[in-house]
Design a protein around this motif. Structure first.
Motif, mmCIF file in Angstrom:
data_model
loop_
_atom_site.group_PDB
_atom_site.id
_atom_site.type_symbol
_atom_site.label_atom_id
_atom_site.label_comp_id
_atom_site.label_asym_id
_atom_site.label_seq_id
_atom_site.Cartn_x
_atom_site.Cartn_y
_atom_site.Cartn_z
ATOM 1 N N GLU A 74 2.252 9.328 1.819
ATOM 2 C CA GLU A 74 2.283 9.994 0.518
ATOM 3 C C GLU A 74 3.580 10.766 0.295
ATOM 4 O OE1 GLU A 74 -1.177 12.394 -0.068
ATOM 5 O OE2 GLU A 74 -2.479 10.665 -0.440
ATOM 6 N N LYS A 79 7.193 6.767 -1.379
ATOM 7 C CA LYS A 79 6.959 6.383 -2.780
ATOM 8 C C LYS A 79 8.218 5.819 -3.429
ATOM 9 C CE LYS A 79 3.202 9.702 -3.468
ATOM 10 N NZ LYS A 79 2.766 10.947 -4.153
ATOM 11 N N LYS A 82 9.121 2.365 -1.162
ATOM 12 C CA LYS A 82 8.036 1.383 -1.223
ATOM 13 C C LYS A 82 8.137 0.358 -0.080
ATOM 14 C CE LYS A 82 7.444 2.092 -6.162
ATOM 15 N NZ LYS A 82 7.425 1.502 -7.526
ATOM 16 N N TRP A 85 10.688 0.826 2.735
ATOM 17 C CA TRP A 85 10.597 2.053 3.532
ATOM 18 C C TRP A 85 10.678 1.718 5.014
ATOM 19 C CZ3 TRP A 85 5.640 5.063 4.942
ATOM 20 C CH2 TRP A 85 5.964 6.346 5.428
ATOM 21 N N SER A 98 -1.883 9.673 5.474
ATOM 22 C CA SER A 98 -1.540 10.743 4.550
ATOM 23 C C SER A 98 -2.073 12.043 5.156
ATOM 24 C CB SER A 98 -2.186 10.492 3.192
ATOM 25 O OG SER A 98 -3.605 10.600 3.296
#
Length: 221
Positions: A74, A79, A82, A85, A98
């Motif tokens: 998270e 983010k 995406k 990563w 998370s």
């Protein structure tokens, strides 16, 4: 302790370290043996995390400390980047955590979180650096593989190296040389910014036993 046989052999040969090859249960430590246990970016690689936490609780002394660090799915880094990563890393990373899911699995395993950190200078800065380059380069994690020598092992298994292969390597090397300084500076700035907002790419927790009876039976997993 390390489950990867190749990693254990490398550590023994290069650094002469005495490392047990296997998981925690295989080591068969006595109950209430350790004051402190650490799992530094380990839990995301484990297929049965509940079973591992049950064994951790068994070998930990009353009042002992468990430290866990995992990538944070998270986080701003996850983010923004995406599928590029760096810490996504399938298939080696079997799970992504998370803050909520990590807390839930620790509670189920009989632990309570005492302290939380949302930043890691090493993992966050390099995570940004490699993830940004992943968005620019034709292949994933090229600098990372170069640093640990895996790029040589991968290339050695390729029998055919045509013009396209060499062109791709030249292109990747050129992008890295041109962008290494600006991407490094940007990565450091983003790491600092995400640290301020408590949304770094890594999530670290310090835990103790919650004092309750074991919630799960490790033999069932």
């Amino acid at each position: 302790m390390e489950t990867s046989r190749n990693a254990v052999l490398s550590a023994r040969e290069r650094n002469r370290l005495d490392i047990f090859c296997g998981d925690l249960k295989d080591a068969n430590f006595p109950s209430h043996f350790f004051d402190v246990l650490t799992m530094w970016h380990v839990l995301e690689h484990i297929p049965y995390p509940i079973q591992l936490l049950a064994e951790v609780k068994r070998v930990m002394k009353n009042g002992g400390l468990l430290f866990i660090s995992v990538p944070d799915i998270e986080s701003i880094q996850a983010k923004v980047c995406k599928g590029k990563w760096f810490h996504m890393d399938p298939p080696r990373h079997l799970y992504q955590y998370s803050p909520g899911t990590l807390n839930a699995i620790l509670e189920r395993g009989g632990f309570k979180i005492m302290k939380v950190s949302h930043s890691s200078v090493e993992y966050d800065a390099f995570g940004w650096f490699q993830s940004i380059l992943n968005m620019l380069l034709p292949e994933m994690n090229i600098p990372y593989y170069w640093l640990n020598g895996r790029i040589k092992r991968v290339d050695s298994h390729r029998n055919s190296k045509g013009f396209g292969w060499y062109l791709k390597k030249v292109w990747a090397g050129g992008i890295i040389l041109i962008s290494i300084i600006p991407v490094s500076i940007l990565s450091i700035l983003l790491t600092c910014l995400c640290g301020i907002f408590k949304s770094g790419g890594s999530l670290s927790v310090w835990c103790t036993q919650n004092g309750k009876e074991d919630i799960i039976d490790s033999s069932a997993y």
